[in-house]
Write an enzyme that holds these catalytic residues in place. Structure first.
Site, PDB file in Angstrom:
ATOM      1  N   ASP A   1       0.831  -1.201   0.000  1.00  0.00           N
ATOM      2  CA  ASP A   1       0.000   0.000   0.000  1.00  0.00           C
ATOM      3  C   ASP A   1       0.871   1.259   0.000  1.00  0.00           C
ATOM      4  O   ASP A   1       1.990   1.233   0.503  1.00  0.00           O
ATOM      5  CB  ASP A   1      -0.877  -0.042   1.266  1.00  0.00           C
ATOM      6  CG  ASP A   1      -2.183   0.691   1.070  1.00  0.00           C
ATOM      7  OD1 ASP A   1      -2.423   1.250  -0.019  1.00  0.00           O
ATOM      8  OD2 ASP A   1      -2.973   0.713   2.030  1.00  0.00           O
ATOM      9  N   GLY A   2       0.335   2.347  -0.541  1.00  0.00           N
ATOM     10  CA  GLY A   2       0.993   3.651  -0.420  1.00  0.00           C
ATOM     11  C   GLY A   2       1.635   4.191  -1.691  1.00  0.00           C
ATOM     12  O   GLY A   2       2.322   5.207  -1.642  1.00  0.00           O
TER      13      GLY A   2
ATOM     14  N   THR B   1     -10.024  -7.266  -6.229  1.00  0.00           N
ATOM     15  CA  THR B   1     -11.278  -7.209  -6.992  1.00  0.00           C
ATOM     16  C   THR B   1     -11.939  -5.831  -6.853  1.00  0.00           C
ATOM     17  O   THR B   1     -12.744  -5.456  -7.697  1.00  0.00           O
ATOM     18  CB  THR B   1     -12.252  -8.306  -6.525  1.00  0.00           C
ATOM     19  OG1 THR B   1     -12.337  -8.276  -5.097  1.00  0.00           O
ATOM     20  CG2 THR B   1     -11.776  -9.687  -6.942  1.00  0.00           C
ATOM     21  N   GLU B   2     -11.578  -5.088  -5.793  1.00  0.00           N
ATOM     22  CA  GLU B   2     -12.126  -3.738  -5.592  1.00  0.00           C
ATOM     23  C   GLU B   2     -11.442  -2.689  -6.473  1.00  0.00           C
ATOM     24  O   GLU B   2     -11.976  -1.613  -6.700  1.00  0.00           O
ATOM     25  CB  GLU B   2     -11.962  -3.301  -4.122  1.00  0.00           C
ATOM     26  CG  GLU B   2     -12.598  -4.240  -3.118  1.00  0.00           C
ATOM     27  CD  GLU B   2     -14.044  -4.518  -3.439  1.00  0.00           C
ATOM     28  OE1 GLU B   2     -14.821  -3.546  -3.505  1.00  0.00           O
ATOM     29  OE2 GLU B   2     -14.393  -5.701  -3.660  1.00  0.00           O
ATOM     30  N   ASN B   3     -10.234  -3.004  -6.921  1.00  0.00           N
ATOM     31  CA  ASN B   3      -9.447  -2.009  -7.655  1.00  0.00           C
ATOM     32  C   ASN B   3     -10.036  -1.641  -9.022  1.00  0.00           C
ATOM     33  O   ASN B   3      -9.659  -0.622  -9.599  1.00  0.00           O
ATOM     34  CB  ASN B   3      -7.995  -2.479  -7.834  1.00  0.00           C
ATOM     35  CG  ASN B   3      -7.196  -2.447  -6.535  1.00  0.00           C
ATOM     36  OD1 ASN B   3      -6.209  -3.170  -6.388  1.00  0.00           O
ATOM     37  ND2 ASN B   3      -7.609  -1.617  -5.579  1.00  0.00           N
TER      38      ASN B   3
ATOM     39  N   ARG C   1       0.006   7.606  -2.475  1.00  0.00           N
ATOM     40  CA  ARG C   1       0.446   8.638  -1.524  1.00  0.00           C
ATOM     41  C   ARG C   1       1.902   9.054  -1.790  1.00  0.00           C
ATOM     42  O   ARG C   1       2.250  10.222  -1.683  1.00  0.00           O
ATOM     43  CB  ARG C   1       0.313   8.113  -0.086  1.00  0.00           C
ATOM     44  CG  ARG C   1      -0.257   9.139   0.866  1.00  0.00           C
ATOM     45  CD  ARG C   1      -0.602   8.531   2.212  1.00  0.00           C
ATOM     46  NE  ARG C   1      -1.470   7.362   2.087  1.00  0.00           N
ATOM     47  CZ  ARG C   1      -1.646   6.465   3.060  1.00  0.00           C
ATOM     48  NH1 ARG C   1      -1.007   6.591   4.223  1.00  0.00           N
ATOM     49  NH2 ARG C   1      -2.459   5.449   2.887  1.00  0.00           N
TER      50      ARG C   1
ATOM     51  N   SER D   1      -8.380  -5.861   4.252  1.00  0.00           N
ATOM     52  CA  SER D   1      -8.885  -5.514   2.919  1.00  0.00           C
ATOM     53  C   SER D   1      -9.127  -6.730   2.029  1.00  0.00           C
ATOM     54  O   SER D   1      -8.723  -6.768   0.862  1.00  0.00           O
ATOM     55  CB  SER D   1      -7.916  -4.546   2.224  1.00  0.00           C
ATOM     56  OG  SER D   1      -7.751  -3.389   2.997  1.00  0.00           O
TER      57      SER D   1
END
Ligand code: V0D
Length: 253
Positions: free
Chosen positions: A34-35, A80-82, A38, A209
């Site tokens: 993650d990140g 799958t959310e991406n 950002r 997640s």
């Protein structure tokens, strides 16, 4: 299986690297990377630049984990959310497997790394699927570390899929026994892989997640504020070192 066992034994002996790593090396490390967004934002760069940098870090961490004697490295590349992200970002992400492989496949083969994919491949664009299938095929004879990409992966849908196929196998009488944890796990996408020993999540979020819910039941978790593109060998050592200390405490009781 023998190959995996040998590697596990090699790793759990004393693979020393610098001052730490006297204890057992986790056989299976899973990472939620993650990140990237950002990281890019902090530099006023497009999110794609963060993803691209993140891809290079996958390569570095793979090389390092392999040299430490890690048996399996699972990385969460796309959930799958991406798909809900902006169209341009998704289409950029879908180009990364090919770029990763064009750049790094020769090195992965040289290092005896075996690439695997875990996730629903049916929704991937053809060029993405072609790239990942080539990687899996071209490294299938390798006997070293498994680099397992979770790609279009979601754990609840993985579990539902398992339940559905168990029901089907009952109906067609391929399955008649009671369902044990071992039998159930055989229906998951991770079927032949040992459960992760260590989960790393970067960028300060402390959630799963929808990642490997079943498989992480007994896993040690390690969270860091470091953004994935900034993650390096030193951070991997920190995570493994923390894992080893917990192991020792547990064993000492
Ligand atoms: C972006 C940080 C390597 C997380 C890493 C399609 C998100 C870089 C791959 C890859 C992504 C996947 C399969 C394969 C070879 C390489 C990758 C995606 C995103 C999503 F066989 N990095 N990477 N795939 N990112």
């Amino acid at each position: 299986m023998l190959r995996i066992l040998k590697r596990w034994l090699a790793g759990s002996r004393t693979k020393t690297s610098g001052e730490l790593l006297e204890g057992p090396i986790p056989f299976h490390i899973a990472i939620i990377m993650d990140g990237n967004g950002r990281w890019a934002k902090k530099r006023a760069l497009p999110r794609s630049a963060g993803h691209h940098e993140g891809m290079k870090v996958v390569r570095r961490v793979t090389k390092h984990a392999n040299s430490l004697g890690v048996g399996i490295l699972t990385v969460y590349a796309f959930s799958t959310e991406n798909w809900k992200r902006p169209k341009d970002e998704v289409s950029y992400l879908m180009k990364l497997p090919a770029e990763f492989l064009n750049t790094f496949l020769p090195e992965l083969i040289e290092e005896n790394v075996q690439v695997r994919i875990m996730g629903d491949k049916s929704m991937l664009p053809k060029h993405t699927l072609d790239a990942v299938e080539r990687a899996v095929n071209d490294t299938s004879q390798n006997s070293g570390m498994i680099l397992n990409f979770a790609l279009n992966y979601g754990s609840r849908s993985e579990i539902l899929g398992a339940v559905q196929r168990i029901v089907d196998d009952y109906k067609n009488e391929h399955l008649q026994k009671d369902i044990t944890e071992e039998i159930f796990a055989d229906y998951l996408m991770s079927n032949k892989l040992k459960d992760p020993d260590l989960l790393i999540r970067t960028s300060g979020e402390m959630r799963l997640s929808n990642f490997m819910l079943w498989q992480l039941a007994y896993t040690e978790f390690w969270f860091t504020d470091v953004l994935w593109p900034d993650f390096n060998e030193k951070h991997l050592h920190e995570a493994i070192s923390a894992y080893q200390k917990r192991g020792r405490r547990f064993g000492g009781i």
